[in-house]
Design an enzyme around this catalytic site. Structure first.
Site, PDB file in Angstrom:
ATOM      1  N   TYR A 113      -1.461   1.760  -0.619  1.00  0.00           N
ATOM      2  CA  TYR A 113      -0.796   1.191   0.558  1.00  0.00           C
ATOM      3  C   TYR A 113      -0.689  -0.329   0.440  1.00  0.00           C
ATOM      4  CZ  TYR A 113       0.157   0.104   5.471  1.00  0.00           C
ATOM      5  OH  TYR A 113       0.707  -0.366   6.632  1.00  0.00           O
ATOM      6  N   SER A 173       1.765  -5.789   6.312  1.00  0.00           N
ATOM      7  CA  SER A 173       0.466  -5.316   6.799  1.00  0.00           C
ATOM      8  C   SER A 173      -0.596  -6.368   6.533  1.00  0.00           C
ATOM      9  CB  SER A 173       0.061  -4.017   6.096  1.00  0.00           C
ATOM     10  OG  SER A 173      -1.281  -3.672   6.407  1.00  0.00           O
TER      11      SER A 173
END
Length: 245
Positions: free
Chosen positions: A154, A140
Site C-alpha cells: 500500500y 496517504s
C-alpha cells in the site's frame, strides 16, 4: 471555486473522502461526476445531495483498476457536462499484510487501482482541460511515516503518486494546470471507523490524538480546486492530525 461552468470528476466518490469531496466541490459551485464500483445506492445518495445544492451530478460505474473504464469515465463526464476542470483521483484500495503473504494478484490489483488508474484518469482529463485546470490526488500519511509492518504494498502504491504529482506540475504548468497531492491521516470512514478495533493505536499516533473526518480532507481538496490555490502546484499536503510530525 466559483462559477456555474466548473465541472469536477471525483473517482471513488460514492463514500468516504470521495463523497465528502464531491459535496464540498458542489458547495463551491461545481457540477460533479463521481465514479463507483458496486454501491449504486450510495452513489445515488451522493448525486441527490449534490443536486440538492442546485448543482448537476451524475454517478458513473467505473472500476479504477480497469483501464478502459477509467478513460471512459473521463470522456463521459465531458459528454454529459461539456468540459472537465477538476479531477480528484480518490479511488484507491489497501491490501495490508506481511510481505511474504502478498501474492501477484494483490500486487497487480493495488497497482492497477492506486497507480495506473490515477495515471490514466489524469492523462485523459489533462488532455481535455484548459488553463486553470486542477488535478488533485489523494495519497496517504503512510507514505510519510510508516507506523508498523504490513503496509509495504500500500505504501509503495501511494508513494508513486508523489512522483506522478511532481512530474505533472512540470509537464502541465505551462498550460496553467496545477497538480497537487493530499495525504490523509486516520480518517473516520466505513473502511476505517473511528470506533473500530484498530482505531485506538491509530489515533494515538497523531499529534491531535483523534481521527480526522472526511469533511476535513474535503476542505483541503476544495481549497486546491479554488482560486486561492492558483499558485500552488507540485505540492504535498498532510491532513493527518500531526501523524507525520
Amino acid at each position: 471555486m466559483t462559477g456555474s461552468s466548473m465541472v469536477a470528476l471525483v473517482t471513488g466518490g460514492s463514500r468516504g473522502i470521495g463523497a465528502a469531496a464531491a459535496v464540498r466541490l458542489a458547495e463551491g459551485g461545481a457540477d460533479v461526476a463521481i465514479t463507483y464500483v458496486s454501491d449504486a445506492a450510495a452513489a445515488a445518495g451522493v448525486v441527490k445531495e449534490v443536486e440538492a445544492l442546485g448543482r448537476r451530478a451524475v454517478a458513473l460505474r467505473a472500476d479504477a483498476g480497469d483501464a478502459d473504464e477509467v478513460v471512459n469515465a473521463v470522456g463521459e463526464t465531458v459528454r454529459r457536462f461539456g468540459r472537465i476542470d477538476v479531477l480528484v483521483n480518490n479511488a484507491g484500495i489497501g491490501v495490508l499484510g506481511p510481505l511474504e503473504g502478498l501474492g501477484l494478484a494483490d500486487v497487480d490489483r493495488v497497482l492497477d487501482v492506486n497507480v495506473r488508474g490515477a495515471f490514466l484518469a489524469t492523462q485523459a482529463a489533462a488532455g481535455r482541460m484548459g488553463s486553470g485546470g486542477r488535478i488533485i490526488t489523494i495519497g496517504s500519511c503512510i507514505t510519510q511515516r510508516v507506523p508498523g509492518p504490513g503496509g509495504t504494498l500500500y505504501a509503495m502504491s501511494k508513494a508513486a503518486l508523489t512522483g506522478l504529482t511532481k512530474a505533472l506540475a512540470r509537464e502541465l504548468g505551462g498550460r496553467g494546470i496545477t497538480a497537487n497531492l493530499v495525504h490523509p491521516g486516520p480518517v473516520d470512514t466505513d473502511m476505517n471507523p473511528a470506533d473500530g478495533p484498530y482505531a485506538g493505536p491509530q489515533a494515538e499516533m497523531t499529534a491531535l490524538g483523534r481521527f480526522g473526518t472526511a469533511a476535513e480532507v474535503a476542505d483541503m481538496v476544495a481549497f486546491l480546486a479554488g482560486p486561492g490555490a492558483a499558485y500552488v502546484t507540485g505540492a504535498e499536503f498532510a491532513v493527518d492530525g500531526g501523524h507525520a510530525a
